[in-house]
Every structure is written in C-alpha cells, then in structure tokens.
Design a protein around this motif. Structure first.
Motif, PDB file in Angstrom:
ATOM      1  N   ALA B 133      54.182  44.180  -0.619  1.00 52.36           N
ATOM      2  CA  ALA B 133      54.962  43.037  -1.123  1.00 52.36           C
ATOM      3  C   ALA B 133      54.060  41.952  -1.694  1.00 52.36           C
ATOM      4  CB  ALA B 133      55.843  42.466  -0.014  1.00 52.36           C
ATOM      5  N   TYR B 134      52.882  41.742  -1.113  1.00 56.06           N
ATOM      6  CA  TYR B 134      51.973  40.740  -1.649  1.00 56.06           C
ATOM      7  C   TYR B 134      51.166  41.243  -2.849  1.00 56.06           C
ATOM      8  CZ  TYR B 134      48.163  37.551  -2.276  1.00 56.06           C
ATOM      9  OH  TYR B 134      47.260  36.718  -2.857  1.00 56.06           O
ATOM     10  N   PRO B 135      50.487  42.382  -2.726  1.00 56.68           N
ATOM     11  CA  PRO B 135      49.606  42.761  -3.852  1.00 56.68           C
ATOM     12  C   PRO B 135      50.331  43.050  -5.160  1.00 56.68           C
ATOM     13  CG  PRO B 135      49.363  44.293  -1.985  1.00 56.68           C
ATOM     14  CD  PRO B 135      50.364  43.286  -1.570  1.00 56.68           C
ATOM     15  N   LEU B 136      51.556  43.521  -5.104  1.00 58.89           N
ATOM     16  CA  LEU B 136      52.234  43.874  -6.361  1.00 58.89           C
ATOM     17  C   LEU B 136      52.460  42.665  -7.261  1.00 58.89           C
ATOM     18  CD1 LEU B 136      54.014  46.216  -7.952  1.00 58.89           C
ATOM     19  CD2 LEU B 136      55.804  44.657  -7.222  1.00 58.89           C
ATOM     20  N   PRO B 137      53.187  41.644  -6.776  1.00 62.48           N
ATOM     21  CA  PRO B 137      53.414  40.503  -7.692  1.00 62.48           C
ATOM     22  C   PRO B 137      52.120  39.800  -8.083  1.00 62.48           C
ATOM     23  CG  PRO B 137      54.419  40.101  -5.528  1.00 62.48           C
ATOM     24  CD  PRO B 137      53.921  41.504  -5.509  1.00 62.48           C
ATOM     25  N   VAL B 138      51.145  39.803  -7.200  1.00 66.13           N
ATOM     26  CA  VAL B 138      49.874  39.168  -7.543  1.00 66.13           C
ATOM     27  C   VAL B 138      49.220  39.911  -8.708  1.00 66.13           C
ATOM     28  CG1 VAL B 138      47.523  38.781  -6.756  1.00 66.13           C
ATOM     29  CG2 VAL B 138      49.436  38.143  -5.303  1.00 66.13           C
ATOM     30  N   ALA B 139      49.206  41.233  -8.608  1.00 61.69           N
ATOM     31  CA  ALA B 139      48.597  42.012  -9.692  1.00 61.69           C
ATOM     32  C   ALA B 139      49.335  41.776 -10.994  1.00 61.69           C
ATOM     33  CB  ALA B 139      48.607  43.501  -9.325  1.00 61.69           C
ATOM     34  N   VAL B 140      50.681  41.685 -10.917  1.00 63.51           N
ATOM     35  CA  VAL B 140      51.471  41.519 -12.137  1.00 63.51           C
ATOM     36  C   VAL B 140      51.254  40.141 -12.749  1.00 63.51           C
ATOM     37  CG1 VAL B 140      53.804  41.446 -13.074  1.00 63.51           C
ATOM     38  CG2 VAL B 140      53.188  43.228 -11.430  1.00 63.51           C
ATOM     39  N   ILE B 141      51.276  39.105 -11.913  1.00 65.49           N
ATOM     40  CA  ILE B 141      51.126  37.758 -12.484  1.00 65.49           C
ATOM     41  C   ILE B 141      49.704  37.573 -13.005  1.00 65.49           C
ATOM     42  CG2 ILE B 141      50.526  36.493 -10.354  1.00 65.49           C
ATOM     43  CD1 ILE B 141      52.904  35.224 -13.054  1.00 65.49           C
ATOM     44  N   CYS B 142      48.740  38.176 -12.338  1.00 65.22           N
ATOM     45  CA  CYS B 142      47.353  38.114 -12.842  1.00 65.22           C
ATOM     46  C   CYS B 142      47.272  38.771 -14.220  1.00 65.22           C
ATOM     47  CB  CYS B 142      46.395  38.815 -11.887  1.00 65.22           C
ATOM     48  SG  CYS B 142      46.038  37.844 -10.415  1.00 65.22           S
ATOM     49  N   ARG B 143      47.889  39.928 -14.327  1.00 59.83           N
ATOM     50  CA  ARG B 143      47.881  40.656 -15.594  1.00 59.83           C
ATOM     51  C   ARG B 143      48.511  39.794 -16.700  1.00 59.83           C
ATOM     52  NH1 ARG B 143      47.471  46.057 -14.836  1.00 59.83           N
ATOM     53  NH2 ARG B 143      46.699  45.272 -12.848  1.00 59.83           N
ATOM     54  N   LEU B 144      49.670  39.196 -16.378  1.00 61.43           N
ATOM     55  CA  LEU B 144      50.391  38.411 -17.377  1.00 61.43           C
ATOM     56  C   LEU B 144      49.605  37.183 -17.817  1.00 61.43           C
ATOM     57  CD1 LEU B 144      54.146  38.085 -16.390  1.00 61.43           C
ATOM     58  CD2 LEU B 144      53.252  38.545 -18.661  1.00 61.43           C
ATOM     59  N   LEU B 145      49.118  36.448 -16.818  1.00 63.12           N
ATOM     60  CA  LEU B 145      48.437  35.189 -17.132  1.00 63.12           C
ATOM     61  C   LEU B 145      47.031  35.423 -17.667  1.00 63.12           C
ATOM     62  CD1 LEU B 145      49.194  32.651 -14.275  1.00 63.12           C
ATOM     63  CD2 LEU B 145      49.615  32.341 -16.709  1.00 63.12           C
ATOM     64  N   GLY B 146      46.429  36.525 -17.277  1.00 63.76           N
ATOM     65  CA  GLY B 146      45.065  36.780 -17.702  1.00 63.76           C
ATOM     66  C   GLY B 146      44.047  36.369 -16.651  1.00 63.76           C
ATOM     67  N   VAL B 147      44.459  36.363 -15.373  1.00 64.52           N
ATOM     68  CA  VAL B 147      43.531  36.068 -14.282  1.00 64.52           C
ATOM     69  C   VAL B 147      42.836  37.368 -13.888  1.00 64.52           C
ATOM     70  CG1 VAL B 147      43.333  35.342 -11.877  1.00 64.52           C
ATOM     71  CG2 VAL B 147      44.939  34.185 -13.405  1.00 64.52           C
ATOM     72  N   PRO B 148      41.494  37.365 -13.857  1.00 65.65           N
ATOM     73  CA  PRO B 148      40.797  38.600 -13.467  1.00 65.65           C
ATOM     74  C   PRO B 148      41.184  38.997 -12.044  1.00 65.65           C
ATOM     75  CG  PRO B 148      39.246  36.928 -14.276  1.00 65.65           C
ATOM     76  CD  PRO B 148      40.561  36.260 -14.130  1.00 65.65           C
TER      77      PRO B 148
END
Lengths: 527, 401
Positions: B133-148
């Motif tokens: 539940a935690y790693p999924l949205p983090v990975a997605v928002i990082c991808r979208l925003l451009g956070v490494p």
C-alpha cells in the motif's frame, strides 16, 4: 453501449475524461462525448460512469429516486403522445412508479427516441454520426409503440387520440409531449433553396453535417440564440468562415440579456466569427439552378454563402390540439404546476397531462407567471412529475417547482444557467471575471435574486440556485471568494418580457355563469 | 463526557469511529468549545463545499491562529489564485491538455503492483501497508513528478511527519503548525533543488512541466512550483495508502466480497467507489473558514469561524444513502464525498482510483486464502487521514501474475 450525460447535473469535474479519454473530451468545462462508443470502450465507460462525482452519466435510465410507494392508479390505459425525450422518459417513470396497465407511445418520427443536444455539437463536427445519438435503452416498459404516424386530434370528452392514418387510440389518461419543430424561413421559395437548412431532427443534422463536411466557402447563420451560436462554434472548429446575423444587439440576448450577450459576442469574435448584430436577413438569394448564393441584409449589405442555417427558434407542435377545447396555442399547452392541462376556460382537467417543450406552467418563484421551457432538464424533470401525478391521487401529487437549469457548450466554454435570466432588471458579476470568460453572474429583479449564469464555473451554480429558491436579496451582500473589485449591479438589458401580440387569441362569450365560455381565435380571426 | 467530535479526535477511537460519526450527525452543525463548527450531514456538507462564502485560505482566520503559512499550495487558496494554480498543474496531468496522462500509466501501475505482489511469494505473512500500500503510490507519484526513486526513503519520513501534525481544532494548532513547518521546509528545500535540475534539463515529468510552461496567463513562480510539488507529493500518496489498506481490510472482513470480486474482476470498479464512501481515507476536511454568517442546517455559522466538514459522516448519512452501514458492491448511484466536492475536488482522484483498482484487483486475484492476523489492526493517529499503520496478513501462497 449507449451513453448520455445529464449535463444539467454535470459540474465539469472531468473524471470521465481521465477514465475514458477516447469517449469523453473537455475544454475547460465544456464536455463533449461519443454517445455510441465502440464496444472496446465499454470497460472505460463503466469506469467513467462509476467515477462521476454527481452520477450524471446514464448508461440506462437508472432511477433517480426509489419508487414512491404503491400508486393509487395501477391499472388502465395511458397514452403518451410524443415519443421523444419527455415521452420516453415518462413511459419509463410510469413503470418505475408501479403502473401496471397498458402504455401506448405515439410518435411521428420512425425509430427510437434520440438525444438532441449533440445534434448541434458532436454530430456537426463529425465526432458522432447522426444516427448514433439514440437515448440509452429504456428499461423494458412493455409499451406499445406507434411510430411514424403523427397524432391528428385529441377528443377529450371521448377519451381518444385520433391518428393521421385514421386509427383511434382510447385512453384513460393521456400525456401530451409533442415538443417543438424548427421555425422555418418565412419565404417558402427562399427556404427551399439548396443549401438552406434548419436543425431540429436527426435527419436535419445529417444533412447539415454533410453540407459542412463538403467545405462550403462560407456559412451564414440566421439568429444567434443557443442553436445558432453552437453551430457557429462548430463552423469555426471546422475552420469554416461563418457569418452570424442577429436581430438583437448581441447574441443570446433573448435568453441571457445584453450584458452576458456582450461577453458572448466577444467570445464569437475572438474565434473569428463575422458577427453582425442589430441586422436581419432581408432575403436569401439563389442562383438559377436553385442553389443558395448569399443573402441581402437589412442594412443593405450582402453576404456570399453557400450554406445557410435558419436558427430563428422553434414552433410548438400543438396544431393537432385545435378543437380539443384545451388552452393550446402558439404559447404552448397551459397546465397547472402538476402538469395537468387547462382547458380553454382555465379549468384544470384531470386526465390530460402535459410535459416538455409544449407545457406552459405557472412558476411560483416568478410571480406564478406561466412559462414554457425548451430545456433538456425540463423535459426530463417535468416528464417525471407528470408521470408520477398520472398515477397518484390528489393528496400525493408533486408540483413542478424546480428552478429551471440549462446549459450550452460553445467555443470551448460551458455556459450554464439557473432560474429565469430574463426575469430581471439588474445583473452583477459576483465571482470571476467577464474579461477572462470565467465567471458567475447573478440576476436580480426588484431586489431579489432570480437567476444566475456561469461561464466555466458550473460547480458554484447550485449555491446560486438555492439563493434563487430562497428569494435571497439582490445584490448579494455577503463576503465570498473570487469577488473582483469594481463589480457592482448594472442594468440587465433583458428584452421586454411582455411582447405585445398582433391580436387577441381568445374571446369570452356568454352571459351568466352557466354559459360563459372562452373560445380560441384562429389566424382567420374566427372563433 | 466529551462530545462525539472530541471522541473522534481521540486516537484511541481510531479503529471504529463510525458509531461516533452516527452520533455526530444527530447535531448536523455542532459548535465545538474552541469555536470550530463541525458539519456532518450529507446535504449540508455538499452545500458548504459549493458555497463561495467558505474559504480554504487560513489567512482569513483572525490573528489568533498563529503564524500563517508562507506559501499556501492551491489546496489552501481560494479562487482566483486557486483556479490559476490548479489549472497550471492540471495542464500536465489531465484534461484538457493531458487527458491521457493517467490512463497511460496503467501498464506501469500494473507492473509495479505485480512486482510488489511477487515480493510476497515464498512466505506466508506480510504487512500489506509497508510492502504494497505504501510503495505503490510512492513509486507512481515519483514517476509522475520526476522524483528519483532512490530519494524515496528521504521523503517517506518527511511526508509521515507532515501528516501527523495535521488536524482540526484550534487549541494547539500554532504548535502543530510550527512542527509541520519544520518538516515542510526540508521537503521544500529538496524539491526546490530538484526543480532547479529540471529547469536546466527538462524531462517529460510534471515538475519539468511546472518549471518550463509559460502561457497567456503566465506560469508558476519558483515558490509556486515548490508549494505545488510538496502538495502533490504528500497528498499523492498519503491518502492512497489508506485507501488500499482500508480496502483490503474491508475485503478480508467480508470474505463473501473477496469471492465475488475474484469471480467477477470488473466489480473492483464499484467496489473502490463503495470503499471511498464506506472507509474513506480522508475523513474530515478541516481547514475551511466562514467568510460571512452562513445559515446551514438551522444553525448560523458566524463569520470568521473555522469549519470542519465530516465527510466520513456525510457519506454514511441515511438521509442520503439507504443502508449506509452496509458495504454493497453494487450500490446504485453511489454519490459519495470520498474525494470532497466543489472547486477543491481531489486533484489526484483519477490516480488514486486507478492505483487502487489495479492493486486491490491483483491482491484479490493472486493471494491464496488471505486472512487478517489482527483485527482491528494498529492505526495511524491522524483523525483526518485515517488508515492502518500496519496490516499484517497470513496467506497460503501467491498465484503467478
């Protein structure tokens, strides 16, 4: 899968566009959609419908309210004359209410009912084929469909509808929902020129779409009401040169008044429309082969165009009611707030009901003035009220009290209105800015709020609707967000509400109460 | 005896606040001792969400509210500033200019979900919060925003603290605001650096869009870029974690549901809408202020008062929804307040929906015989953003993807 969006409910959240970008498109808040998307979009459409925050996407006619209990009248024969939006909706609601008798739908067009708003938008751009705007299938109403034959007369005393082909359809209760047709160009020879169009039916839309797709050199639009303005918008989207001729000082003047009309004029001109206001078309001119060549205007100028669209409003389909004894005329069919038709003498009938464009009903919010509304939401809501009342007893009938709401999409802008904007003497922009074409404008009449119009600000409208329904003071005197400096009330510049008519339509005859009667005057002046 | 609302704020009541929300609705507009007005019935909440007399800008609260935040993001601004910034952010995320952005992330979301669930194989116990539940949205928002992605652990801590210091009530708000500001400053500094990188070498991510786009109405200032990025980063995952965790928890409490969704995967769509109604991650909208006297539900909220909208109570209002306490997969016309409403309707709703539909659908499909180890699970303390801190489950195995 058939799709229709109740755009009176839609607030422009755009969730459907995220979930089904091949079906729904949106510019700021103006939503357009494919009414008959390919089967491979079914999953996306279901996701979009589930996600709509206001549940405005109908894949079938999902019930808005649970059935209101067992109806007082479950049996009998109900006839619905007019098989378009209001008529079809009424048939469905009758079943939802628990009516178990027979329902007969009479319609002059062949085929299933379709949605009209897309005809002046998605269909003309080619996004949706003309034949693909059918309304979502009704739940199985078990109704008898008599389509392709118009009703010719109503015999109130004998309780039957006479059809043009001579058939008679008996009823216990009847709903009149025959709607309107496009007002034709008054000179028949000019109206018959090739290239001259009106837009009301799906066949009209198919013809006009073909004419626009053929790439005319210029399109001439007669009238800058909502239909004319929407067609002008489509023309510009198709990169076609377009001239709009409007008798009033601004577009949309008769619906929204001159202040908002000026904003609409700016919108049209910013999109390259050749807008001529305060002018009328004196004559449409054709070439020897009978093709439209252009038009002569009242100011002496001329416009060269090979397509013209006559968008001068509509005519109510009530001629068939002549001789019925109902108060039916060019103004519509008069009824009470419960959709019961009124006869010529002003007496309410008990088994004849009216809904949709032809219903002329008194609205308590507007000093009980009688009004008829040609809005999508009006057709749906009034059909629901009428159907409910047709199967309910006196104590359980519902009045039709909703503040009218309507919407239009043009030049990428979503325009919505609540209340009756012409019932006004002043107007003020309360939120946003007319220059940005994102705003809320509030209308007032003698110190109370009577209407509101939004440009790309639809989600605020329900607040203003409550102000209207609560007869809130005008101008609004509270602190709120997005109020710009310098905006105060100005004259609304609405057209005169009481238009002097050319002559009387009714005379009263007789002397004592037992014999006094009203009679309708027809065009020849005979009763 | 403290009021229902005070009990709702009590972390000890986090596991099941719904009986308290039911009691809260007995007084649709309830004044709290600190002057906050709590609104809990559906109609009244909807009307306030659309009421232009309600501000989201805390600078409209009198001077006693402590120091105002320096750069509110659009969630804390009113129109027209809110609309301008939200439109500028939406340009790179959704319609009309980027309508396909979220839909095009679908394969990637599925790939991430698949990878995370693959990681559960070969064991019989896992913490779904920490591992899925935690790693999924983090990975997605990082991808979208451009956070490494390698920077993710750093802002995990920042985001968590930012949430824990959030809450309704005015009593210790100044203190909480101070703690919050410290955390946010670190996050801001990090994102400001990242924005600088993007300005020099733009990519296709949202942050690059924020720093490079300038249209007829201008672009975002540097400070606006940072404020918007902080908002999206925090709001973009803190809520979705809870939605996913609450979702699996609900499914495991109702095994019949699990079987139905497994048999008919399309039901995950209405199931997520019902979750948003029944177990919403955002329970309270806590930062509104009345700009004028507002009469609602028979009570007048005086101008200047803080207003809390108890959306979790509104979505379970029996006057709006029949049998609101039941989780019904096929609830007709499910109109809920899970994403709020009006001008501040959740910006990330389409993302949260899709992520949750995908990951819950995959968990239901692939986990063999899952069951809860502890019910209720331990909860995070926030009453505003409610969800389990951990969700430990046992399972018999993981089916292949």
């Amino acid at each position: 899968m058939r799709v229709v969006v109740d755009l009176t409910r839609c607030q422009g959240y755009g969730q459907c566009v995220f979930l089904a970008p091949d079906v729904f498109t949106m510019r700021e808040e103006a939503l357009l959609y494919d009414l008959d998307p390919a089967a491979d979009q079914d999953d996306h459409v279901r996701r979009a419908a589930a996600a709509c925050p206001v549940q405005a996407i109908h894949l079938d006619w999902a019930a808005r309210r649970p059935p209101s209990g067992r109806p007082a009248r479950r049996e009998g024969r109900i006839v619905v004359v007019g098989a378009s939006l209001a008529g079809a909706r009424a048939a469905e609601v009758l079943r939802r209410e628990g009516f178990e008798g027979t329902i007969t739908l009479i319609g002059d067009e062949a085929g299933e009912p379709y949605d009209r708003p897309p005809l002046s938008k998605q269909v003309l751009t080619g996004q949706v084929a003309a034949g693909h705007t059918l309304l979502p299938r009704l739940r199985d109403t078990g109704a008898e469909w008599l389509c392709g034959v118009p009703a010719a007369a109503l015999d109130v005393a004998g309780k039957r509808v006479l059809l043009a082909d001579g058939r008679e359809v008996p009823f216990d209760r009847v709903l009149l929902a025959t709607g309107t047709r496009a007002r034709p160009w008054p000179e028949p020879a000019e109206a018959a020129l090739e290239g001259v169009h009106t837009l009301r039916t799906v066949a009209d839309a198919a013809r006009l779409r073909a004419a626009l797709a053929a790439g005319p050199r210029r399109v001439l639009i007669l009238g800058a009401g909502f239909t004319g303005s929407e067609i002008a918008s489509v023309c510009r989207e198709l990169d076609l040169p377009v001239t709009v001729v409007e008798r009033a000082a601004t577009p949309l003047m008769s619906a929204l008044g001159g202040v908002i009309g000026e904003v609409a004029a700016g919108l049209q001109r910013a999109h390259g429309v050749d807008l001529r206001c305060g002018v009328t078309v004196a004559a449409l001119e054709g070439d020897p082969a009978g093709r439209l060549r252009g038009a002569r205007l009242s100011d002496g100028s001329t416009v060269e165009a090979d397509v013209a669209v006559v968008a001068l409003g509509s005519v109510r389909n009530v001629e068939w009611l002549q001789g019925s004894g109902l108060a039916a005329g060019p103004w519509g069919v008069t009824c009470d707030a419960g959709c019961r038709a009124v006869d010529l003498n002003g007496l309410v009938t008990d088994d004849v009901f009216v809904a949709g464009d032809i219903a002329r009903f008194p609205h308590p919010l507007y000093e009980y003035q009688f009004m008829s509304l040609e809005h999508w939401g009006n057709a749906v809501d009034q059909a629901e009220i009428a159907a409910h009342n047709m199967v309910s007893d006196q104590a359980h009938r519902w009045p039709y009290l909703a503040a009218p709401v309507f919407w239009s999409s043009q030049f990428g802008v979503n325009i919505k209105s609540a209340g009756v904007p012409t019932f006004a003497d002043e107007i003020m922009i309360t939120q946003g800015s007319a220059a940005e074409r994102r705003f809320v404008a509030v209308y007032g009449y003698r110190g109370r709020v009577t209407a509101a119009v939004t440009f790309d600000q639809a989600m605020w409208l329900e607040f203003y609707q409550r102000l209207i329904e609560g007869a809130a003071p005008f101008p609004p005197d509270f602190r709120h967000v997005d109020r710009r400096a310098g905006d105060g009330p100005v004259s609304a510049r609405v057209p005169e509400r009481v238009v002097p008519t050319a002559g009387a339509t009714v005379v009263v005859t007789g002397h004592d109460p037992a014999e006094r009667r009203a009679s309708l005057l027809h065009s020849g002046g005979t009763a | 005896m403290s009021s229902p609302f005070e009990q709702i704020l009590d972390p000890a009541r986090r596991a099941d606040p719904y009986p308290l929300f039911d009691r809260l609705r007995d007084t649709p507009v309830a004044r709290q001792p600190d002057g906050t007005y709590v609104v809990s019935t559906y109609r009244e909440i909807v009307s306030l969400l659309h009421d232009p007399r309600v501000s989201s800008d805390r600078r409209n609260l009198g001077s006693d509210a402590g120091e105002a935040p320096r750069d509110p993001s659009f969630i804390g601004l009113d129109p027209p500033e809110h609309d301008r910034l939200r439109r500028l952010a939406m340009r790179h995320f959704g319609p009309p200019h980027a309508a396909r952005t979220v839909e095009e992330l679908r394969p990637e979301m599925l790939a991430i979900a698949t990878r995370l669930i693959d990681g559960l194989a070969g064991r019989s116990r896992a913490d779904i919060v920490d591992e899925v539940a935690y790693p999924l949205p983090v990975a997605v928002i990082c991808r979208l925003l451009g956070v490494p992605e390698e920077d993710e652990p750093r802002f995990h801590a920042w985001a968590d603290q930012a949430i824990e210091t959030l809450g309704p009530g005015e009593q210790d708000r100044a203190e909480r605001e101070r703690a919050r500001r410290e955390v946010l400053t670190e996050l801001e500094n990090y994102l400001a650096g990242l924005a600088e990188d993007r300005r020099r070498a733009p990519g296709t991510d949202m942050l690059s869009g924020f720093v490079t786009y300038h249209g007829p109405e201008g672009g975002m200032t540097h400070r606006e870029v940072v404020a918007t990025a902080v908002l999206l980063l925090i709001a973009g995952h803190e809520t979705t974690i809870n939605l996913i965790a609450n979702g699996l928890l609900t499914f495991l409490r109702h095994p019949g549901l699990l079987d139905r969704v497994r048999a008919e995967p399309g039901l995950i769509v209405p199931a997520v809408e019902e979750l948003l109604r029944y177990e919403p991650p955002v329970q309270l909208i806590s930062s509104r202020i009345a700009l004028a006297d507002i009469e609602v539900g028979g009570t007048t909220i005086p101008a200047g008062s803080p207003v809390v909208l108890a959306v979790a109570a509104g979505s379970r209002d029996p006057a709006h929804t029949p049998d609101p306490g039941l989780f019904l997969l096929d609830r007709p016309r499910n109109e809920h307040l899970g994403f709020g409403g009006g001008a501040h309707y959740c910006f990330g709703a389409p993302l949260a929906r899709l992520e949750t539909q995908i990951v819950l659908g995959e968990l239901v499909r692939r986990l063999r015989a899952p069951r809860l180890v502890a019910d209720p699970p331990p909860y995070r303390p926030s009453a505003v953003l409610r969800g389990p801190r951990h969700l430990v489950i046992d399972y018999a195995g993981v089916d292949p993807a």
